[in-house]
Write a protein that holds these residues in place. Structure first.
Motif, short mmCIF file in Angstrom:
data_model
loop_
_atom_site.label_atom_id
_atom_site.label_comp_id
_atom_site.label_asym_id
_atom_site.label_seq_id
_atom_site.Cartn_x
_atom_site.Cartn_y
_atom_site.Cartn_z
N ILE A 28 -18.40 6.85 -15.01
CA ILE A 28 -18.88 5.54 -15.45
C ILE A 28 -19.48 4.81 -14.25
CG2 ILE A 28 -18.17 3.36 -16.54
CD1 ILE A 28 -17.87 5.96 -18.28
N SER A 29 -20.64 4.25 -14.44
CA SER A 29 -21.35 3.58 -13.34
C SER A 29 -20.59 2.34 -12.86
CB SER A 29 -22.76 3.17 -13.77
OG SER A 29 -22.70 2.09 -14.68
N ALA A 30 -20.87 1.95 -11.64
CA ALA A 30 -20.25 0.75 -11.07
C ALA A 30 -20.64 -0.49 -11.86
CB ALA A 30 -20.66 0.59 -9.61
N ALA A 31 -21.86 -0.54 -12.37
CA ALA A 31 -22.31 -1.70 -13.15
C ALA A 31 -21.48 -1.85 -14.43
CB ALA A 31 -23.79 -1.57 -13.49
N ILE A 32 -21.21 -0.74 -15.10
CA ILE A 32 -20.39 -0.79 -16.32
C ILE A 32 -18.95 -1.15 -15.96
CG2 ILE A 32 -19.46 0.56 -18.25
CD1 ILE A 32 -22.43 -0.15 -18.56
N ARG A 33 -18.44 -0.59 -14.89
CA ARG A 33 -17.08 -0.94 -14.43
C ARG A 33 -16.99 -2.44 -14.15
NH1 ARG A 33 -13.56 2.79 -13.12
NH2 ARG A 33 -14.18 4.96 -13.20
N ASP A 34 -18.00 -2.99 -13.49
CA ASP A 34 -18.01 -4.42 -13.19
C ASP A 34 -18.06 -5.25 -14.48
OD1 ASP A 34 -17.90 -3.87 -10.51
OD2 ASP A 34 -20.04 -4.25 -10.15
N GLU A 35 -18.90 -4.81 -15.42
CA GLU A 35 -19.00 -5.54 -16.68
C GLU A 35 -17.66 -5.56 -17.42
OE1 GLU A 35 -21.87 -5.79 -20.61
OE2 GLU A 35 -22.40 -4.43 -18.96
N ILE A 36 -17.01 -4.42 -17.48
CA ILE A 36 -15.70 -4.33 -18.12
C ILE A 36 -14.68 -5.14 -17.34
CG2 ILE A 36 -13.79 -2.74 -18.63
CD1 ILE A 36 -16.05 -0.70 -19.42
N GLY A 37 -14.77 -5.13 -16.02
CA GLY A 37 -13.86 -5.91 -15.18
C GLY A 37 -13.96 -7.41 -15.42
N GLY A 38 -15.09 -7.86 -15.94
CA GLY A 38 -15.28 -9.29 -16.22
C GLY A 38 -14.80 -9.72 -17.59
#
Length: 92
Positions: A28-38
């Motif tokens: 999973i890309s860092a961008a998706i991880r960040d989005e889920i983290g928010g």
């Protein structure tokens, strides 16, 4: 439920969502991880866990992720995990 318990549930649901996504679709890309983290809503995280488990492919899950709060339309062949045998390794 107190604030600490709520935060623990949210953190666990984020981890569960990422684990399901990795099992189904690979890295999973860092961008998706960040989005889920928010995401801080338990309802939204639980909806996304269901979508991750049942989406026929990555693009269907991505649509759910982009749909935002309060949506819940997990119906039809789009959410048939057996409907697409090439889900693992899909482009993220």
């Amino acid at each position: 439920m107190n604030q600490a318990e709520m935060e623990a549930f949210v953190r666990q649901d984020r981890e569960d969502l990422l684990a399901v996504l990795e099992m189904r679709f690979g890295v999973i890309s860092a961008a998706i991880r960040d989005e889920i983290g928010g995401i801080s809503s338990l309802n939204d995280l639980q909806r996304l866990i269901l979508a991750a488990c049942n989406a026929a492919d990555w693009s269907i899950f991505a649509e759910e992720l982009e749909a935002g709060r309060g949506t819940f339309k997990l119906t039809g062949e789009r959410f048939n995990p057996a409907g697409n045998s090439t889900a693992k390794g899909a482009s993220l």
